[in-house]
Structure formats: C-alpha cells, structure tokens
Design an enzyme around this catalytic site. Structure first.
Site, PDB file in Angstrom:
ATOM      1  N   LYS A  26       0.843  -1.197   0.000  1.00 26.31           N
ATOM      2  CA  LYS A  26       0.000   0.000   0.000  1.00 26.31           C
ATOM      3  C   LYS A  26       0.877   1.245   0.000  1.00 26.31           C
ATOM      4  CE  LYS A  26      -0.424   0.126   5.046  1.00 26.31           C
ATOM      5  NZ  LYS A  26      -1.347   0.161   6.199  1.00 26.31           N
TER       6      LYS A  26
ATOM      7  N   TYR B  93      18.513  29.520   8.890  1.00 25.48           N
ATOM      8  CA  TYR B  93      17.373  30.328   9.313  1.00 25.48           C
ATOM      9  C   TYR B  93      17.212  30.291  10.826  1.00 25.48           C
ATOM     10  CZ  TYR B  93      15.789  30.578   4.452  1.00 25.48           C
ATOM     11  OH  TYR B  93      15.692  30.818   3.106  1.00 25.48           O
TER      12      TYR B  93
END
Length: 364
Positions: free
Chosen positions: A35, A256
């Site tokens: 899946k 950042y």
C-alpha cells in the site's frame, strides 16, 4: 548535471526482509503489503524483490492495476475493500480479493450481479476501532455473506493495535477467538509486529500473515528493537552530496533563525537535500548523517533545499563528498531510517512515504 540527490531501492534487501518475515511464520502464506505505493518505494521498483510473496495486499484499484500490468497473476487483496458498487466489477475483472469491514459493503455485494464469485476477508473490529465489524455483529455478517451466491470463500481477519508494545495482543485475540472459534475459513491476524513478536502465539491462526514495514527494513517496535536486532536490511537509501563548505568561527550561526551557534572553529558542509525532497523539517541539530560513510550530525534547521552538517569527524570531506541521509552508504555503513525519524518525532514509515516526486529513483 542533475542535482545530486537520489533515492536508491535495494531489491536484494527486499527479498531478504521478505524471507525474514517468512521465517518467523514458516507455515503461513505471506501477503507482501505494498500500500501507499509500496511505502513510498514504488510498486514497480519493489516488484522483482518481492515476487516470491504468495500475494500482495494494497488499498486501491489503481495500485492493483499496476501489479497486474507487471504480469502478477497471483492473489491481490484490497485491504479497505470496495468503496463503491462499481468497484466490484473491477474486482471480478482483475481477480481481486477484498476485505469486508461493514454491512454497507455486504449490501453492495448482495446487489452485485456477477458470474465470478468473490473471495473476501471478513474483518472484525476486535479493539482497534478503525475498520471492522464489532464482535457482537460479526457472526450475523458472516452468516449473511455465507448465504450469498456472489461469495466463493470467506476468510477471517483482524488487526492488532498494540502488537508492537507492552499491551500486546491478548485482549484482542480473546475477542476474536470467542466469536470465530467454530467458524470455517482461513485466518489472517498478524501484521509486522505480530509476525516478529507473537509468531508462536499466532501460528495456529496464521494461514496468511501481512508483513508491511518489516519488508522495507524498518523495525515495527523501534526503539525497543532496531532493524538490525530483527535481522532486517535497509531497502531505501536517500543520498546526496556536499555542494558547499563553510569555515565557522566561534559565535557564528547557521541557517534560518540562527538556531545553531558554533562554540569554536567549525567546518560545515552544505548538503543538497531539504524538506522539499521529503527530508523531515522537524529534524534538528544532532540528527545523525553519514558523510563518506562516517557518522556525524546535522546542525541548524532544515531548509527547503539544503541541510548543513558538521564535518569535524570527516576532516577530508569536501565538495562532492557522499552524504547518506538514511540507508546504506556506498561503503556499506548503515544509518537506520528509524533513528532519523525518531529525531523528527515521527516514524520510518512516514519518511519512506514522504520522499518527494522531484527526487530521482534508481533500483539495484
């Protein structure tokens, strides 16, 4: 030249892990669970490594079509069953087995006109409280299905919520056995953790087992056990290269938010991999990384397209050095995906499924 990031799918490792699951349930037939596009690996990429499975279990008709296009003629099981009445015709056409988990699906099957009787797995909600009929409604559903001319064979199944932990499977197993002990049909109870942790206990109820994450080399009960503890091999490697080097002085910050500050001279490498590639943004300073097969750490924040790593343990590494984000380096060193996932507060399943479409994939 293309950006150096790459996902590599290791077919021999897939075959090894499937054999490992089979060895834990030697008398059972094995559904290889593919899946979510084979847990992010790609159905087409894993097929050759898993073709020794007795069947494939997945979620939707599109994935089933892809398996049939690969010339797979064996069993395919739809784990969530059919969503609409018209899906039943495709089940007949593609020779699919499907789960029945609610009375509405029985209604659809009863109204379906077919010359090809269906093989179904009737699912009990034995305590997980997702899909399945509650124990007190299960026998009535079985009786109704058994009377339908559209049904050829009924197998029985459930799914464990805590096979990977201390709560275990006892309560759910009692609920399942109390209702099904005298019903005919094959049984399928074991997921990955059930196969590895409860194989002996479930052997008598394991006509079929459903290994998922273990096939892809991740431990279902990490950190209690690692993939290596279970004898599993990584099936996906996410790798890149260093595309820049910076020399930091004490007090310099990285990335950042200036979330990392060097406490002394430090050499860092900039790696072509970021959250737009599927690398988890929640990873932080200290997340393990391999550079030229040597373990080091990420420093600073994950950016959209880049991360930065400490080169102290690998002083000779520079531009173009190999970086393994998870999986196996070219020299054979292994960085388990579960360790990376843990630092991001998630699980290896999610990292596998989240690799972005822009990342090239190769098989070996």
């Amino acid at each position: 030249m293309p950006r150096p990031i790459l996902a590599t799918i290791h077919r021999p490792a897939l075959a090894h892990n499937l054999a490992r699951a089979r060895s834990a349930a030697p008398d059972a037939r094995v559904w290889a669970v593919v899946k979510a596009n084979a847990y992010g690996h790609g159905i087409e990429h894993v097929f050759d490594g898993l073709r020794s499975a007795d069947g494939f279990a997945l979620l939707d008709l599109a994935e089933a079509r892809r398996l049939r296009a690969l010339d797979w003629r064996g069993p395919i099981l739809l784990l969530e069953g059919c969503f609409e009445a018209r899906d039943l015709e495709l089940c007949s056409r593609l020779s699919l087995w499907h789960v029945i988990h609610c009375n509405e699906q029985i209604d659809m099957l009863a109204a379906h006109k077919t010359q090809v009787p269906h093989r179904v797995f009737l699912k009990m909600n034995s305590g997980m409280n997702r899909l399945g009929l509650r124990p007190e409604r299960f026998r009535a559903a079985w009786t109704r299905l058994n009377a339908l001319p559209q049904v050829d064979e009924i197998s029985l199944m459930t799914h464990f919520s805590d096979a990977d932990g201390p709560k275990g499977i006892a309560a759910q197993l009692r609920a399942f056995d109390a209702v099904t002990h005298d019903l005919p049909g094959e049984r399928s109870l074991s997921n990955s953790a059930g196969v590895l942790r409860h194989g002996d206990e479930l052997a008598a109820r394991s006509d079929w087992v459903r290994p998922g994450i273990v096939v892809y080399g991740s431990a279902p009960d990490f950190p209690e056990h690692s993939a290596a503890d279970w004898g599993l091999q990584p099936t996906m490697t996410l790798s890149s290269r260093i595309i820049g080097v910076q020399e930091l002085a004490a007090g310099d910050t990285v990335g950042y938010g200036s979330s990392f500050t060097a406490d002394g001279p430090l050499r860092i490498g900039v790696v072509a991999c970021g959250y737009a590639d599927g690398y988890p943004r929640h990873c932080s300073t200290g997340t393990p990384v391999l550079v030229n097969g040597v373990r080091t750490r990420m420093v600073g924040r994950v950016s959209m397209d880049m991360i930065t790593v400490d080169l102290t343990p690998v002083p000779d590494a520079g531009m173009g050095a190999e970086v393994t984000l998870w999986g196996r380096s070219s020299g054979g060193a292994v960085l388990p995906i579960d360790e990376v996932a843990q630092t991001a507060g998630t699980v290896g399943y999610e990292l596998m499924c989240a690799v972005a479409p822009r990342v090239p994939v190769m098989t070996e």
